[in-house]
Design a protein around this motif. Structure first.
Motif, PDB file in Angstrom:
ATOM      1  N   ASP A  68       0.820  -1.213   0.000  1.00 58.37           N
ATOM      2  CA  ASP A  68       0.000   0.000   0.000  1.00 58.37           C
ATOM      3  C   ASP A  68       0.852   1.261   0.000  1.00 58.37           C
ATOM      4  N   LYS A  72       1.789   2.061  -3.416  1.00 61.94           N
ATOM      5  CA  LYS A  72       0.573   2.479  -4.123  1.00 61.94           C
ATOM      6  C   LYS A  72       0.233   3.936  -3.771  1.00 61.94           C
ATOM      7  N   MET A  73       0.351   4.273  -2.481  1.00 59.56           N
ATOM      8  CA  MET A  73       0.085   5.656  -2.050  1.00 59.56           C
ATOM      9  C   MET A  73       1.039   6.628  -2.710  1.00 59.56           C
ATOM     10  N   ALA A  95      -2.547   9.142   2.410  1.00 58.39           N
ATOM     11  CA  ALA A  95      -1.363   9.694   1.750  1.00 58.39           C
ATOM     12  C   ALA A  95      -1.340  11.213   1.894  1.00 58.39           C
ATOM     13  N   LEU A 153       0.032   7.053  -6.282  1.00 60.42           N
ATOM     14  CA  LEU A 153      -1.239   7.784  -6.338  1.00 60.42           C
ATOM     15  C   LEU A 153      -1.000   9.290  -6.213  1.00 60.42           C
ATOM     16  N   LEU A 189      -6.819   5.324   0.762  1.00 59.92           N
ATOM     17  CA  LEU A 189      -5.367   5.443   0.542  1.00 59.92           C
ATOM     18  C   LEU A 189      -4.983   6.899   0.278  1.00 59.92           C
TER      19      LEU A 189
END
Lengths: 200, 200
Positions: free
Chosen positions: A182, A185-186, B158, A189, B154
């Protein structure tokens, strides 16, 4: 004779850095004890302070090595990266995450070393930070050609701090169930959205 | 009699939280000493451990107060904010920065309290974090209506971590010359760019 003394001092200095590096790796910054270092180096406690002004000074020498390894890791990942500046930022951020996870105590020591409020960061520290910032500001300049120098510097610093914050809080929370995947992924993103590419 | 004992315990608990709160404000987490607290509270050292399982447990009670004050500050700023979701994010981030700067030692204690790796964050902590995250995820849902629930979570995490990282590194570096105004500018730069509005 003076040469011999200098050589012995330099050898002790290296030994102490090696020992402190291992100690920080094993137990973190808070586990570092001058007494243990002197014992392991086979020198008197006072001898440490002939080569370092204080324990912080020794930790800075360890941190210098960590910064170099971090820089080398980022450079290596960049060598294989695509030409796309956004993807370069993502790859660097993920390399930063992997380095922090694999070298957790050394990485924490970079930021946890306390400085007196009136004490400035040393020049070599600012220099190493500057090098890392160049890695970031180059692709940023391609993504945002209209930023002026001051804005680009602020954006570079803000972006590094954002990546650092995501890695820091996520690794801290890893024990309460944040899967490591994650984190990457963060980072992707946030960075892809920041860069305005619509891949999220 | 049982009621009297319970009332005395509750009063001692509150006194100890008050004292620890003042101590952390003045000297930070590392300045907290059970011996000093017992002396100031006029109780035996062992009495502390009748009301708290350990010193960390007492710090958590102080941190609960800090989290509530932080939440109240953010809510207050949001009450006057424009309806624009991006500007709401910017206002909250800047409120977070100002709270951290004005309550530096209390704010650091929220994150610096060490937990054993196998120990989970307590429920009330996760609950307070959850409340803060709702403030963020609501405007995010308006800005990015296409994110699914997992992506929105997420992105929320973030984004909070990014703001935290910017505030953390900037306040740390404040002694090496980062003007405070730049921190708010960085937060605005990153958040407006993230939200895709072209105000930078």
């Amino acid at each position: 004779m003076a040469g011999k003394v200098a050589a012995r001092r330099a050898a002790l200095r290296d030994t102490l850095i090696d020992l402190a590096e291992k100690q920080i790796e094993a137990d973190g910054l808070s586990g570092l004890r001058a007494r243990d270092l002197a014992k392991d180096a086979g020198c008197a406690l006072g001898a440490i302070y002939n080569v370092f002004s204080d324990l912080n000074d020794l930790v800075l020498a360890v941190n210098a090595r960590t910064f170099h390894r971090l820089g080398a890791t980022v450079a290596e990942e960049l060598a294989d990266a695509p030409q796309d500046p956004t993807e370069q930022l993502v790859i660097m951020a993920q390399a930063y995450h992997h380095f922090a996870a694999a070298n957790h105590n050394h990485w924490r020591a970079l930021f946890d070393l306390e400085r007196a409020p009136e004490e400035e960061a040393p020049d070599w520290y600012l220099h190493e930070m500057g090098l890392l910032f160049t890695y970031i500001s180059t692709p940023l300049g391609i993504i945002f050609p209209d930023l002026d120098d001051e804005e680009r510097l602020l954006m570079t610093r803000a972006l590094f701090s954002s990546v650092h914050g995501i890695v820091l809080l996520s690794l801290d929370q890893a024990s309460s169930g944040v899967p490591t995947g994650d984190i990457d992924k963060m980072l992707g993103l946030i960075l892809r959205q920041l860069a305005g590419s619509k891949k999220i």
